[in-house]
Write an enzyme that holds these catalytic residues in place. Structure first.
Site, PDB file in Angstrom:
ATOM      1  N   TRP A   1      43.493  27.332  42.537  1.00 20.53           N
ATOM      2  CA  TRP A   1      43.039  28.556  41.870  1.00 20.53           C
ATOM      3  C   TRP A   1      43.934  29.650  42.450  1.00 20.53           C
ATOM      4  O   TRP A   1      43.829  29.993  43.625  1.00 20.53           O
ATOM      5  CB  TRP A   1      41.569  28.825  42.185  1.00 20.53           C
TER       6      TRP A   1
ATOM      7  N   ASN B   1      43.461  26.370  51.395  1.00 25.50           N
ATOM      8  CA  ASN B   1      42.438  27.118  50.678  1.00 25.50           C
ATOM      9  C   ASN B   1      42.206  28.379  51.493  1.00 25.50           C
ATOM     10  O   ASN B   1      41.977  28.293  52.698  1.00 25.50           O
ATOM     11  CB  ASN B   1      41.161  26.253  50.628  1.00 25.50           C
ATOM     12  N   GLY B   2      42.281  29.553  50.861  1.00 24.57           N
ATOM     13  CA  GLY B   2      42.116  30.795  51.615  1.00 24.57           C
ATOM     14  C   GLY B   2      43.306  31.701  51.394  1.00 24.57           C
ATOM     15  O   GLY B   2      44.125  31.463  50.510  1.00 24.57           O
TER      16      GLY B   2
ATOM     17  N   HIS C   1      18.610  55.742  28.996  1.00 22.52           N
ATOM     18  CA  HIS C   1      19.423  56.542  29.925  1.00 22.52           C
ATOM     19  C   HIS C   1      20.914  56.306  29.703  1.00 22.52           C
ATOM     20  O   HIS C   1      21.714  56.574  30.592  1.00 22.52           O
ATOM     21  CB  HIS C   1      19.019  56.234  31.365  1.00 22.52           C
TER      22      HIS C   1
ATOM     23  N   GLU D   1      21.078  37.182  34.350  1.00 25.32           N
ATOM     24  CA  GLU D   1      21.617  35.823  34.399  1.00 25.32           C
ATOM     25  C   GLU D   1      22.025  35.351  32.997  1.00 25.32           C
ATOM     26  O   GLU D   1      23.053  34.695  32.838  1.00 25.32           O
ATOM     27  CB  GLU D   1      20.574  34.887  35.030  1.00 25.32           C
TER      28      GLU D   1
ATOM     29  N   ARG E   1      36.978  23.176  41.283  1.00 23.30           N
ATOM     30  CA  ARG E   1      37.341  24.118  42.333  1.00 23.30           C
ATOM     31  C   ARG E   1      38.471  25.063  41.917  1.00 23.30           C
ATOM     32  O   ARG E   1      38.727  26.074  42.553  1.00 23.30           O
ATOM     33  CB  ARG E   1      37.839  23.331  43.546  1.00 23.30           C
TER      34      ARG E   1
ATOM     35  N   LYS F   1      25.784  34.175  32.056  1.00 22.79           N
ATOM     36  CA  LYS F   1      26.102  32.892  31.422  1.00 22.79           C
ATOM     37  C   LYS F   1      26.907  33.132  30.150  1.00 22.79           C
ATOM     38  O   LYS F   1      27.885  32.444  29.876  1.00 22.79           O
ATOM     39  CB  LYS F   1      24.818  32.114  31.053  1.00 22.79           C
TER      40      LYS F   1
ATOM     41  N   LYS G   1      34.360  27.032  40.707  1.00 23.96           N
ATOM     42  CA  LYS G   1      32.938  26.866  41.012  1.00 23.96           C
ATOM     43  C   LYS G   1      32.529  27.564  42.312  1.00 23.96           C
ATOM     44  O   LYS G   1      31.482  28.182  42.379  1.00 23.96           O
ATOM     45  CB  LYS G   1      32.607  25.374  41.092  1.00 23.96           C
TER      46      LYS G   1
ATOM     47  N   CYS H   1      40.266  26.615  46.096  1.00 22.77           N
ATOM     48  CA  CYS H   1      41.035  25.434  45.722  1.00 22.77           C
ATOM     49  C   CYS H   1      40.335  24.174  46.227  1.00 22.77           C
ATOM     50  O   CYS H   1      39.504  24.237  47.121  1.00 22.77           O
ATOM     51  CB  CYS H   1      42.419  25.521  46.339  1.00 22.77           C
TER      52      CYS H   1
ATOM     53  N   GLU I   1      30.595  34.444  31.046  1.00 22.67           N
ATOM     54  CA  GLU I   1      31.502  33.511  31.723  1.00 22.67           C
ATOM     55  C   GLU I   1      31.861  32.305  30.848  1.00 22.67           C
ATOM     56  O   GLU I   1      32.928  31.725  30.995  1.00 22.67           O
ATOM     57  CB  GLU I   1      30.967  33.067  33.085  1.00 22.67           C
TER      58      GLU I   1
HETATM   59  C1  AGP Z   1      27.539  31.297  37.942  1.00 22.69           C
HETATM   60  O1  AGP Z   1      27.440  30.493  36.846  1.00 22.69           O
HETATM   61  C2  AGP Z   1      28.675  31.033  38.842  1.00 22.69           C
HETATM   62  N1  AGP Z   1      28.899  29.680  39.112  1.00 22.69           N
HETATM   63  C3  AGP Z   1      28.688  31.941  40.072  1.00 22.69           C
HETATM   64  O2  AGP Z   1      28.191  33.191  39.760  1.00 22.69           O
HETATM   65  C4  AGP Z   1      27.936  31.382  41.309  1.00 22.69           C
HETATM   66  O3  AGP Z   1      26.570  31.433  41.096  1.00 22.69           O
HETATM   67  C5  AGP Z   1      28.329  32.208  42.538  1.00 22.69           C
HETATM   68  O4  AGP Z   1      29.703  32.079  42.741  1.00 22.69           O
HETATM   69  C6  AGP Z   1      27.568  31.800  43.780  1.00 22.69           C
HETATM   70  O5  AGP Z   1      27.832  30.475  44.138  1.00 22.69           O
HETATM   71  P1  AGP Z   1      26.975  29.749  45.250  1.00 22.69           P
HETATM   72  O6  AGP Z   1      25.600  29.608  44.709  1.00 22.69           O
HETATM   73  O7  AGP Z   1      27.660  28.440  45.464  1.00 22.69           O
HETATM   74  O8  AGP Z   1      27.005  30.630  46.465  1.00 22.69           O
END
Ligand code: AGP
Length: 616
Positions: A77, A103-104, A512, A489, A27, A493, A611, A2, A496
């Site tokens: 969140w 947050n937490g 496999h 990756e 966030r 992308k 994020k 959050c 998500e």
């Molecule tokens: C990827 O697009 C995401 N934002 C997510 O996988 C991100 O890379 C991951 O949460 C790690 O975040 P950080 O680099 O802030 O540790």
């Protein structure tokens, strides 16, 4: 996960809080809320709404809220309780004298809630957070001040938390606590005003003078400044530092999304990062923040790279850099797995964590485990002052500027540049590289901003290729060698952003199992650059096409054989093998972006995501 913002000072609080919440929306975006503490009567008013900040804005505009100069805000969140008006933060105690944002996770909240209910407290939400407000209220009633009440309440909580609170008993005061690694608290020092936030990003429009709370620290701010205490009540000394990060880089500008802006910023972000870490003439590295860990580069016997999500994929490329450039055994691990495995390591292992935010809870806990094992540590980080930079023995900074899109882009490519530089430094310290090789690696890296710029010039061509994926439900991404992390990756992308089911696989693994999925409705994106064991990838593509599978190949410019073999192809300029990932990820970012756009997805705020992941 959050976002938290709090303000006290000479300005009206509500506009500052709303602006802060907009800066923090990445966030979490399930619900938002503010609480303000009226100057005259010291009365608290809470307004909160399910949904985006626009809902909150409308709710505030429709009420006649008295002007106040102290307040706090939150963007949520959801963890405990569905997104709803009631579960939105801030949460008040039963008497309404205390409000809390959080947050937490309060891991023992069930127990606490029962105890509090038995003592007569009435709960208005399903959240774990609300227990904190009631606990603080009980302590205030015992005659404690707000800081002491927060500290006493904190002592009863199990789990990692960041908490910020206001009380009618102390007008003009905001308190905050960092307990563990579930997100940071940053203190902002203004002229006649003070702020608290979960993120640097929300403070930078107001001040560059900031201080970061360590685990267990509690802060009290008023318009005149801040005082700090430890978990056991002793005064703590926390020195503010000046952060040289331009807040305007966090604006969307003329771009329709942050992600698009951040994709397009990659040449500059790479040039700034590379320029901040090395020179070409003479060929030299300046990893100035390695500190006492530098001598360990010579002593260690292996490297372990950890991260999560996109940063884990960067770490996977980093493994190639350490092995190929420094000839040092290197492994990677998912931080959330590593932290619980009682890993076997000690001072012989250099632990390199990758985290753009420096606040990802699993990465921070993995770093704590590594520290307990006695391993020297370096973090690759884009956020100055963040917790990972304070836990590590040394840091290699990336200079990508603030990244606001939930999907990481520019912090991925700049992390690759930083890992490349660190592997080169390690090779040099260990005497594993000739001057010529060293200079040639530096020249290769320095050319990458321009190469990535050329990739971006082809944006429309790549976006057109993405049209094919707007109706598909599944995509396979294949890669080998350093292109395997890029396949992973690219798949991340795609899923998500566009919610298309995308799997990244090692091309050699195809036969496999995954090849059973292939038919005319299951397209494949194959990373088939010149260094990706080309002949093997050609075989993989043939095998897929023999089963009526459609292949979009990412190939090196001029590779006519592969262009002819695949159903469609996108090209990447010819670059040194280890730098191909930096170029090859760009079309995959654009493909995911364009697919998501055609499918009408919310690109900067994909569903269910935030994020920075600060809870488990
Ligand atoms: C990827 O697009 C995401 N934002 C997510 O996988 C991100 O890379 C991951 O949460 C790690 O975040 P950080 O680099 O802030 O540790």
């Amino acid at each position: 996960m959050c976002g938290i913002i709090a303000y006290t000072g000479s300005r009206e609080a509500v506009p500052v809080l709303l602006a802060g919440l907009r800066d923090l929306e990445y966030r979490g975006y399930d619900s938002t809320g503010v609480a303000i503490l009226d100057d005259a009567g010291g009365e608290l008013t809470v307004v909160k709404r399910r949904g985006k900040i626009s809902e909150l804005d409308a709710a505030i505009s429709s009420q006649s809220i008295s002007s106040a100069h102290t307040g706090l805000g939150h963007t949520r969140w959801a963890t405990h309780g569905v997104p709803s008006d009631e579960n939105a933060h801030p949460h008040a105690s039963c008497g309404g004298e205390v409000v809390v944002v959080h947050n937490g996770i309060v891991e023992n909240y069930g127990e606490l809630r029962k105890e509090l209910t038995d003592r007569g407290h009435i709960f208005g939400s399903e959240t774990d957070t609300e227990t904190i407000a009631h606990l603080i209220e009980e302590n205030l009633k015992l005659g404690h001040d707000l800081v002491t009440s927060l500290r006493e309440a904190s002592g009863q909580l199990v789990g990692s938390q960041a908490i910020v609170a206001l009380s009618e008993a102390e007008p003009g005061v905001v308190v905050g606590a960092r307990l563990g690694n579930a997100g940071g608290i940053v203190v902002g020092y203004g002229e006649g005003e003070m702020l608290l936030s979960s993120d640097l990003a929300a403070l930078l429009p107001h001040t560059s003078k900031v201080a970061f709370l360590d685990d267990g620290q509690i802060v009290r701010i008023s318009a005149n400044g801040a005082t700090f205490a430890t978990r056991d009540g002793r005064p703590a000394k926390v020195n503010p530092s000046t952060i040289l990060l331009d807040a305007t880089t966090a604006d969307k500008g003329t771009y329709e999304t942050y992600m698009l802006k951040e994709i397009m910023e990659q040449p500059v972000a790479l040039a700034d990062t590379i320029g901040g870490l090395m020179t070409v003439e003479p060929a030299r590295l300046y990893l100035d923040d390695l500190g006492d860990v530098r001598p360990w580069l010579e002593r260690v016997e292996r490297v372990l790279l950890v991260g999560m999500g996109t940063s884990l994929h960067a770490a996977m490329v980093g493994r190639w850099y350490f092995e190929q450039i420094a000839r040092l055994p290197a492994d990677i691990d998912n931080a959330s797995e590593f932290r619980y495995r009682e890993p076997v390591l000690g001072p012989e292992t250099l632990v390199v964590s990758v985290s753009q935010s420096g606040e990802t809870v699993d990465v921070l806990e993995a770093m704590n485990v590594a520290r307990a094992c006695g391993s020297p540590q370096i973090t690759i980080c884009n956020t100055p002052g963040s917790q990972s930079t304070r836990l590590a023995d040394g840091t290699v900074h990336t200079y990508a500027g603030l990244e606001r899109g939930v999907a990481s882009t520019k912090t991925f490519t700049t992390s690759l540049a930083a890992l490349f530089a660190l592997a080169l430094e390690t090779a040099q310290v260990r005497g594993r590289i000739s001057e010529q090789e060293f200079a040639s690696h530096i020249q290769g890296l320095v050319a990458m901003p321009e190469i990535v710029g050329r990739q971006l010039d082809a944006f429309d061509v790549v976006a057109k290729a993405a049209e094919r994926f707007s109706t598909t439900e599944h995509i396979l991404f294949l890669g080998r060698g350093p292109a395997l992390p890029i396949a992973l990756e690219g798949a991340l992308k795609m899923k998500e952003l566009s919610y298309v089911h995308a799997e990244g696989y090692a091309a050699g693994e195809m036969k496999h199992g995954p090849i059973a999925l292939i038919d005319q409705n299951f397209p494949t994106i194959a990373l088939a650059g010149q260094h990706a064991l080309r002949s093997k990838i050609i075989s993989n593509i043939e095998q897929i096409r023999a089963r009526k599978g459609e292949v979009l190949a990412i190939v090196t410019e001029g590779d006519e054989e592969l262009i002819a073999l695949a159903d469609a192809a996108l090209t990447v300029p010819s670059v040194p093998a280890l730098l191909e990932p930096v170029a090859a990820i760009v079309p995959l970012q654009i493909l995911a972006y364009a697919t998501a756009k055609t499918r009408g997805c919310n690109i900067d705020q994909p569903r269910n995501l935030a994020k920075t992941v600060t809870v488990e």
